[in-house]
Design an enzyme around this catalytic site. Structure first.
Site, PDB file in Angstrom:
ATOM      1  N   SER A 126      47.639  45.012  22.046  1.00 14.67           N
ATOM      2  CA  SER A 126      47.911  43.591  22.237  1.00 14.67           C
ATOM      3  C   SER A 126      49.207  43.208  21.530  1.00 14.67           C
ATOM      4  CB  SER A 126      46.752  42.801  21.628  1.00 14.67           C
ATOM      5  OG  SER A 126      47.078  41.437  21.531  1.00 14.67           O
ATOM      6  N   TYR A 151      40.298  40.471  14.637  1.00 16.23           N
ATOM      7  CA  TYR A 151      40.513  41.060  15.961  1.00 16.23           C
ATOM      8  C   TYR A 151      41.891  41.734  16.014  1.00 16.23           C
ATOM      9  CZ  TYR A 151      42.057  41.511  20.744  1.00 16.23           C
ATOM     10  OH  TYR A 151      42.590  42.025  21.898  1.00 16.23           O
ATOM     11  N   LYS A 155      43.140  45.897  16.294  1.00 15.54           N
ATOM     12  CA  LYS A 155      44.063  46.524  17.260  1.00 15.54           C
ATOM     13  C   LYS A 155      45.154  47.298  16.520  1.00 15.54           C
ATOM     14  CE  LYS A 155      42.190  45.290  21.089  1.00 15.54           C
ATOM     15  NZ  LYS A 155      41.638  46.269  22.015  1.00 15.54           N
TER      16      LYS A 155
HETATM   17  P1  NAD Z   1      36.366  41.891  28.512  1.00 11.35           P
HETATM   18  O1  NAD Z   1      35.492  41.418  27.427  1.00 11.35           O
HETATM   19  O2  NAD Z   1      36.285  41.248  29.848  1.00 11.35           O
HETATM   20  O3  NAD Z   1      36.176  43.473  28.716  1.00 11.35           O
HETATM   21  C1  NAD Z   1      35.783  44.323  27.677  1.00 11.35           C
HETATM   22  C2  NAD Z   1      34.597  45.128  28.199  1.00 11.35           C
HETATM   23  O4  NAD Z   1      34.185  46.057  27.186  1.00 11.35           O
HETATM   24  C3  NAD Z   1      33.396  44.248  28.526  1.00 11.35           C
HETATM   25  O5  NAD Z   1      32.934  44.565  29.823  1.00 11.35           O
HETATM   26  C4  NAD Z   1      32.362  44.609  27.467  1.00 11.35           C
HETATM   27  O6  NAD Z   1      31.045  44.505  27.954  1.00 11.35           O
HETATM   28  C5  NAD Z   1      32.762  46.033  27.129  1.00 11.35           C
HETATM   29  N1  NAD Z   1      32.410  46.481  25.772  1.00 11.35           N
HETATM   30  C6  NAD Z   1      32.639  45.848  24.597  1.00 11.35           C
HETATM   31  N2  NAD Z   1      32.198  46.584  23.568  1.00 11.35           N
HETATM   32  C7  NAD Z   1      31.691  47.719  24.101  1.00 11.35           C
HETATM   33  C8  NAD Z   1      31.110  48.881  23.546  1.00 11.35           C
HETATM   34  N3  NAD Z   1      30.931  49.000  22.221  1.00 11.35           N
HETATM   35  N4  NAD Z   1      30.690  49.871  24.376  1.00 11.35           N
HETATM   36  C9  NAD Z   1      30.848  49.737  25.726  1.00 11.35           C
HETATM   37  N5  NAD Z   1      31.401  48.659  26.301  1.00 11.35           N
HETATM   38  C10 NAD Z   1      31.810  47.660  25.498  1.00 11.35           C
HETATM   39  O7  NAD Z   1      37.878  41.834  27.955  1.00 11.35           O
HETATM   40  P2  NAD Z   1      39.256  42.088  28.706  1.00 11.35           P
HETATM   41  O8  NAD Z   1      40.019  40.828  28.685  1.00 11.35           O
HETATM   42  O9  NAD Z   1      39.053  42.799  29.971  1.00 11.35           O
HETATM   43  O10 NAD Z   1      39.937  43.050  27.637  1.00 11.35           O
HETATM   44  C11 NAD Z   1      39.947  44.450  27.769  1.00 11.35           C
HETATM   45  C12 NAD Z   1      40.666  45.039  26.571  1.00 11.35           C
HETATM   46  O11 NAD Z   1      41.986  44.527  26.513  1.00 11.35           O
HETATM   47  C13 NAD Z   1      40.012  44.707  25.228  1.00 11.35           C
HETATM   48  O12 NAD Z   1      40.096  45.843  24.392  1.00 11.35           O
HETATM   49  C14 NAD Z   1      40.870  43.585  24.705  1.00 11.35           C
HETATM   50  O13 NAD Z   1      40.876  43.541  23.292  1.00 11.35           O
HETATM   51  C15 NAD Z   1      42.242  43.986  25.222  1.00 11.35           C
HETATM   52  N6  NAD Z   1      43.171  42.856  25.355  1.00 11.35           N
HETATM   53  C16 NAD Z   1      42.789  41.758  26.052  1.00 11.35           C
HETATM   54  C17 NAD Z   1      43.650  40.676  26.160  1.00 11.35           C
HETATM   55  C18 NAD Z   1      43.236  39.428  26.880  1.00 11.35           C
HETATM   56  O14 NAD Z   1      43.826  38.372  26.615  1.00 11.35           O
HETATM   57  N7  NAD Z   1      42.290  39.465  27.805  1.00 11.35           N
HETATM   58  C19 NAD Z   1      44.915  40.742  25.564  1.00 11.35           C
HETATM   59  C20 NAD Z   1      45.280  41.890  24.880  1.00 11.35           C
HETATM   60  C21 NAD Z   1      44.389  42.951  24.774  1.00 11.35           C
HETATM   61  C1  WQD Z   2      47.886  30.285  24.913  1.00 15.27           C
HETATM   62  C2  WQD Z   2      48.576  28.974  24.544  1.00 15.27           C
HETATM   63  C3  WQD Z   2      47.519  27.841  22.710  1.00 15.27           C
HETATM   64  C4  WQD Z   2      43.763  27.020  24.807  1.00 15.27           C
HETATM   65  C5  WQD Z   2      45.027  34.968  22.428  1.00 15.27           C
HETATM   66  C6  WQD Z   2      44.737  35.958  21.331  1.00 15.27           C
HETATM   67  C7  WQD Z   2      45.538  37.207  21.529  1.00 15.27           C
HETATM   68  C8  WQD Z   2      45.388  37.757  22.948  1.00 15.27           C
HETATM   69  C9  WQD Z   2      45.433  36.718  24.023  1.00 15.27           C
HETATM   70  C10 WQD Z   2      44.006  39.681  22.991  1.00 15.27           C
HETATM   71  C11 WQD Z   2      48.696  28.762  23.031  1.00 15.27           C
HETATM   72  C12 WQD Z   2      47.400  27.026  23.971  1.00 15.27           C
HETATM   73  C13 WQD Z   2      45.035  27.434  24.496  1.00 15.27           C
HETATM   74  C14 WQD Z   2      43.503  25.611  24.877  1.00 15.27           C
HETATM   75  C15 WQD Z   2      45.809  25.186  24.363  1.00 15.27           C
HETATM   76  N1  WQD Z   2      44.166  38.434  23.146  1.00 15.27           N
HETATM   77  N2  WQD Z   2      46.049  26.543  24.281  1.00 15.27           N
HETATM   78  N3  WQD Z   2      44.549  24.761  24.658  1.00 15.27           N
HETATM   79  O1  WQD Z   2      46.695  32.352  21.621  1.00 15.27           O
HETATM   80  O2  WQD Z   2      48.488  33.535  22.953  1.00 15.27           O
HETATM   81  O3  WQD Z   2      46.416  34.709  22.449  1.00 15.27           O
HETATM   82  O4  WQD Z   2      44.666  35.577  23.668  1.00 15.27           O
HETATM   83  O5  WQD Z   2      44.673  40.494  22.440  1.00 15.27           O
HETATM   84  O6  WQD Z   2      45.127  38.106  20.549  1.00 15.27           O
HETATM   85  O7  WQD Z   2      45.091  35.369  20.082  1.00 15.27           O
HETATM   86  O8  WQD Z   2      46.370  32.866  24.110  1.00 15.27           O
HETATM   87  O9  WQD Z   2      45.333  31.653  25.973  1.00 15.27           O
HETATM   88  O10 WQD Z   2      44.420  31.321  23.636  1.00 15.27           O
HETATM   89  O11 WQD Z   2      46.653  30.382  24.218  1.00 15.27           O
HETATM   90  O12 WQD Z   2      46.715  24.371  24.169  1.00 15.27           O
HETATM   91  O13 WQD Z   2      42.378  25.178  25.109  1.00 15.27           O
HETATM   92  O14 WQD Z   2      47.764  27.887  25.026  1.00 15.27           O
HETATM   93  O15 WQD Z   2      47.731  27.029  21.596  1.00 15.27           O
HETATM   94  O16 WQD Z   2      49.901  28.094  22.810  1.00 15.27           O
HETATM   95  P1  WQD Z   2      47.050  33.288  22.693  1.00 15.27           P
HETATM   96  P2  WQD Z   2      45.583  31.550  24.515  1.00 15.27           P
END
Ligand code: NAD
Ligand code: WQD
Length: 350
Positions: A126, A151, A155
């Site tokens: 991330s 969190y 990562k």
């Molecule tokens: P998500 O929660 O939709 O998907 C994660 C999946 O992993 C889920 O289906 C959950 O049931 C499964 N899971 C969690 N813990 C588990 C375990 N111990 N064993 C087996 N399965 C398990 O989330 P996502 O948005 O698809 O994110 C996927 C990955 O990408 C995550 O590692 C998340 O941290 C990372 N990521 C997400 C974002 C985002 O904003 N969505 C941003 C950066 C990184």
């Molecule tokens: C985006 C923008 C908020 C909600 C988070 C995690 C990060 C990553 C992605 C996994 C910001 C604003 C949001 C709302 C708002 N996940 N906002 N009202 O904060 O960039 O990142 O998700 O790795 O680790 O921290 O994403 O979608 O929460 O926010 O004004 O109800 O929208 O302040 O500027 P963010 P976000």
């Protein structure tokens, strides 16, 4: 020969879109997911879209015996590792659960991979690992920062663990993909993001206001040093992100060690620009109010995606209008997410 890929967390938001892309590209897929934040209805939909199913195994990445049996049973050549917990606020309240799933779970997975002699791994990292960089756009060679929550730290710890692992054993081929802000849904509207409870992220919140589940968006802060005072992020379409995983998977057949790539578009948009774009793309009005900053938020964050373009031949091709229209197509066709359809379906079994 057809390759078999293990996708951990493949029932989730990004994992389901990537599973679809893998099946469409001709891979066989085994999904391991404990469904703690998802429904396997996503995989029923993926099977319909791809005309081919992934094998679904309900289970946990922390279960070493289960992992050993999967590697023994299937000719797995690489792992795409999405499984993990991702809610920032929850990670502050329950740090042990986050470190156990995200860090210890990854250790257990890597141990099982090493036992099975499978060393190719693509990991969901991330942009949060950069902390609060002083310069934009963010390049991969910028120093990692101090993430503001457990969190984010989980990562960063996993990336550090990978660096040590790659150093210790040259067989490892690991890609850590630093996602910026994944949004959108598959163009069909059949699969998308289905958060539990009130969404933390901007786009799911906006689309739940649009569908009438939530009353209005709270915009967190309008006094940041940005174009209009609201926070700026690099939003990337989830289908572009899925394509990036396929490119990284292929690239890691001919590379060794740990490689890090940003997956972002290179363009940042403010909260108010996102709101307007959603309204314009979908002909809707979204009520909002300005409130105080959310603790831990940074002012702005966007990627320099040049390294991924040069080394992977990957770049994001879907713009803001696609992100907004696809989000709304998914949300309006599935106002309760997967919940209703899931209740009607038979479980998928291994
Ligand atoms: P998500 O929660 O939709 O998907 C994660 C999946 O992993 C889920 O289906 C959950 O049931 C499964 N899971 C969690 N813990 C588990 C375990 N111990 N064993 C087996 N399965 C398990 O989330 P996502 O948005 O698809 O994110 C996927 C990955 O990408 C995550 O590692 C998340 O941290 C990372 N990521 C997400 C974002 C985002 O904003 N969505 C941003 C950066 C990184
Ligand atoms: C985006 C923008 C908020 C909600 C988070 C995690 C990060 C990553 C992605 C996994 C910001 C604003 C949001 C709302 C708002 N996940 N906002 N009202 O904060 O960039 O990142 O998700 O790795 O680790 O921290 O994403 O979608 O929460 O926010 O004004 O109800 O929208 O302040 O500027 P963010 P976000």
């Amino acid at each position: 020969m057809t390759e078999t890929i293990l996708v951990t967390g493949g029932a989730g938001y990004i994992g389901s879109h990537t599973t679809l892309a893998l099946l469409e590209a001709g891979y066989d897929v085994v999904v391991l997911d404990n469904l703690c934040n998802s429904s396997n209805e996503s995989l029923h939909r993926v099977a319909q879209l791809a005309n081919k199913a992934a094998l679904f195994v309900e289970g946990d990445i922390r279960d070493a015996a289960l992992l050993d049996s999967l590697f023994a049973k299937h000719p797995i050549s690489a792992v795409l590792h999405f499984a993990g917990l991702k809610a920032v606020g929850e990670s502050v309240r329950e740090p042990l659960r986050y470190y156990e799933n995200n860090v210890a779970g990854t250790v257990t997975l890597c141990q099982a991979m090493a036992r099975a002699g499978v060393y190719r791994l693509v990991f969901s990292s991330s942009a949060t690992v950069y902390g609060e960089p002083t310069q934009m756009p963010i390049r991969e060679d910028f120093p990692t920062g101090v993430p503001t929550n457990p969190y984010g730290r989980s990562k960063l710890m996993v990336e550090q663990l990978f660096a040590d692992l790659a150093q210790s054993e040259p067989s490892w081929r690991i890609a850590a993909l630093r996602y910026f802000n994944p949004v959108g849904a598959h163009h069909s509207g059949q699969i998308g993001e289905d958060p539990n409870g009130i969404p933390n992220n901007l786009l799911p919140y906006i689309s739940q206001v649009a569908i009438g589940k939530l009353a209005q968006l709270a915009v967190f802060g309008n006094d940041y040093p940005t174009v209009d005072g609201t926070g700026v992020r690099d939003y990337i379409h989830v289908v572009d992100l899925a394509d990036g995983h396929l490119k990284a998977l292929q690239a890691m057949t001919s590379r060794s060690g740990l490689h890090i790539w940003n997956l972002g578009t290179g363009v940042g948009y403010s909260v108010l620009q996102m709101l307007k774009a959603f309204e314009q793309a979908n002909g809707l009005t979204i009520p909002y109010r300005l409130v105080a900053r959310r603790p831990g938020d940074i002012a702005e964050c966007w990627a320099d995606p040049a390294k991924a373009e040069e080394e992977l031949g990957w770049r994001a091709t879907r713009g803001l209008t696609d992100m907004m229209a696809d989000t709304w197509r998914w949300q309006s066709a599935n106002p309760q997410g997967y919940a209703v359809a899931a209740a009607l379906n038979e479980p998928l079994s291994a």
